[in-house]
Design a protein around this motif. Structure first.
Motif, PDB file in Angstrom:
ATOM      1  N   LEU A 145      54.727  79.251  77.925  1.00 34.45           N
ATOM      2  CA  LEU A 145      54.452  78.236  76.923  1.00 34.45           C
ATOM      3  C   LEU A 145      54.077  78.903  75.605  1.00 34.45           C
ATOM      4  CD1 LEU A 145      52.187  75.920  79.122  1.00 34.45           C
ATOM      5  CD2 LEU A 145      54.635  75.707  78.734  1.00 34.45           C
ATOM      6  N   GLN A 146      54.556  78.347  74.508  1.00 34.09           N
ATOM      7  CA  GLN A 146      54.261  78.879  73.184  1.00 34.09           C
ATOM      8  C   GLN A 146      53.924  77.725  72.251  1.00 34.09           C
ATOM      9  OE1 GLN A 146      54.241  82.247  71.941  1.00 34.09           O
ATOM     10  NE2 GLN A 146      53.234  81.127  70.275  1.00 34.09           N
ATOM     11  N   ALA A 147      52.676  77.697  71.814  1.00 30.06           N
ATOM     12  CA  ALA A 147      52.238  76.643  70.898  1.00 30.06           C
ATOM     13  C   ALA A 147      52.432  77.066  69.456  1.00 30.06           C
ATOM     14  CB  ALA A 147      50.775  76.304  71.156  1.00 30.06           C
ATOM     15  N   SER A 148      52.703  76.096  68.603  1.00 32.40           N
ATOM     16  CA  SER A 148      52.871  76.348  67.174  1.00 32.40           C
ATOM     17  C   SER A 148      52.539  75.084  66.399  1.00 32.40           C
ATOM     18  CB  SER A 148      54.304  76.802  66.874  1.00 32.40           C
ATOM     19  OG  SER A 148      55.228  75.782  67.216  1.00 32.40           O
ATOM     20  N   GLY A 149      52.481  75.229  65.070  1.00 32.56           N
ATOM     21  CA  GLY A 149      52.278  74.064  64.223  1.00 32.56           C
ATOM     22  C   GLY A 149      50.897  73.941  63.624  1.00 32.56           C
ATOM     23  N   GLY A 150      49.993  74.826  63.994  1.00 33.60           N
ATOM     24  CA  GLY A 150      48.655  74.761  63.435  1.00 33.60           C
ATOM     25  C   GLY A 150      48.641  75.184  61.972  1.00 33.60           C
ATOM     26  N   GLY A 151      47.502  74.995  61.345  1.00 33.20           N
ATOM     27  CA  GLY A 151      47.369  75.375  59.949  1.00 33.20           C
ATOM     28  C   GLY A 151      46.108  74.818  59.349  1.00 33.20           C
ATOM     29  N   LEU A 152      46.030  74.924  58.037  1.00 38.69           N
ATOM     30  CA  LEU A 152      44.886  74.419  57.287  1.00 38.69           C
ATOM     31  C   LEU A 152      45.256  73.079  56.653  1.00 38.69           C
ATOM     32  CD1 LEU A 152      42.074  74.781  55.973  1.00 38.69           C
ATOM     33  CD2 LEU A 152      43.246  76.022  54.124  1.00 38.69           C
ATOM     34  N   VAL A 153      44.424  72.078  56.874  1.00 36.59           N
ATOM     35  CA  VAL A 153      44.693  70.747  56.342  1.00 36.59           C
ATOM     36  C   VAL A 153      43.381  70.127  55.893  1.00 36.59           C
ATOM     37  CG1 VAL A 153      44.512  69.656  58.613  1.00 36.59           C
ATOM     38  CG2 VAL A 153      45.878  68.569  56.820  1.00 36.59           C
ATOM     39  N   GLU A 154      43.456  69.260  54.898  1.00 38.48           N
ATOM     40  CA  GLU A 154      42.254  68.568  54.439  1.00 38.48           C
ATOM     41  C   GLU A 154      41.912  67.414  55.384  1.00 38.48           C
ATOM     42  OE1 GLU A 154      42.602  69.319  49.595  1.00 38.48           O
ATOM     43  OE2 GLU A 154      42.843  67.320  50.431  1.00 38.48           O
ATOM     44  N   ALA A 155      40.667  67.056  55.398  1.00 41.62           N
ATOM     45  CA  ALA A 155      40.237  65.916  56.194  1.00 41.62           C
ATOM     46  C   ALA A 155      41.043  64.677  55.817  1.00 41.62           C
ATOM     47  CB  ALA A 155      38.748  65.656  55.983  1.00 41.62           C
ATOM     48  N   GLY A 156      41.464  63.941  56.836  1.00 39.51           N
ATOM     49  CA  GLY A 156      42.311  62.781  56.626  1.00 39.51           C
ATOM     50  C   GLY A 156      43.788  63.081  56.724  1.00 39.51           C
ATOM     51  N   GLY A 157      44.140  64.353  56.751  1.00 37.04           N
ATOM     52  CA  GLY A 157      45.534  64.754  56.831  1.00 37.04           C
ATOM     53  C   GLY A 157      46.081  64.739  58.243  1.00 37.04           C
ATOM     54  N   SER A 158      47.315  65.204  58.370  1.00 39.09           N
ATOM     55  CA  SER A 158      48.017  65.186  59.654  1.00 39.09           C
ATOM     56  C   SER A 158      48.665  66.536  59.931  1.00 39.09           C
ATOM     57  CB  SER A 158      49.111  64.113  59.664  1.00 39.09           C
ATOM     58  OG  SER A 158      48.568  62.828  59.479  1.00 39.09           O
ATOM     59  N   LEU A 159      48.814  66.811  61.206  1.00 39.87           N
ATOM     60  CA  LEU A 159      49.559  67.978  61.682  1.00 39.87           C
ATOM     61  C   LEU A 159      50.272  67.585  62.954  1.00 39.87           C
ATOM     62  CD1 LEU A 159      47.139  71.047  61.322  1.00 39.87           C
ATOM     63  CD2 LEU A 159      49.276  70.685  60.070  1.00 39.87           C
TER      64      LEU A 159
END
Length: 126
Positions: A3-17
């Motif tokens: 398994l390989q997870a991806s898609g994380g990052g830095l986002v402001e509160a209220g945002g989406s990922l």
């Protein structure tokens, strides 16, 4: 299975990922899958899970109504859509699979899952 997870990052509160978990190996469509997270200095906690037939989902109370787990068995991929993110969602998110025919534990327990992917870091700024 790997398994390989991806898609994380830095986002402001209220945002989406949207997190993805790509699976390789055998029989992805027969696995129940889950997301867990671990914040700095805290224990790993359950986030969401989905049965292999996709008819059953379960969420932690802290993410219910904001996160959605889904899977594409044709692409061997698990997803976690995260909306209305909060600073307390900051953590390392990992995907997990149960490949055993008779798993032990509930969907929320980490011991149910025998395959784990590398994590992807989600940071939510206030």
């Amino acid at each position: 299975v790997q398994l390989q997870a991806s898609g994380g990052g830095l986002v402001e509160a209220g945002g989406s990922l949207r997190l993805s978990c790509a699976a390789s190996g055998r029989s992805f469509s027969t696995f129940s899958m889950a997301w867990f997270r671990q914040a700095p200095g805290k224990e790993r906690e359950f986030v969401a899970a989905m049965s292999w037939v996709r008819t059953y989902t379960e969420y932690a109370d802290s993410v219910k109504g904001r996160f959605t787990i889904s899977r594409d068995n044709a692409d061997n991929t698990l997803y976690l859509q995260m909306n209305s993110l909060k600073p307390e969602d900051t953590a390392l998110y990992s995907c997990a699979a149960n490949t055993a025919p008779r798993p032990s534990g509930t969907y929320r327990t980490s011991t149910r899952y025998d395959a784990w992917g590398s994590g992807t870091l989600v940071t939510v700024s206030s």
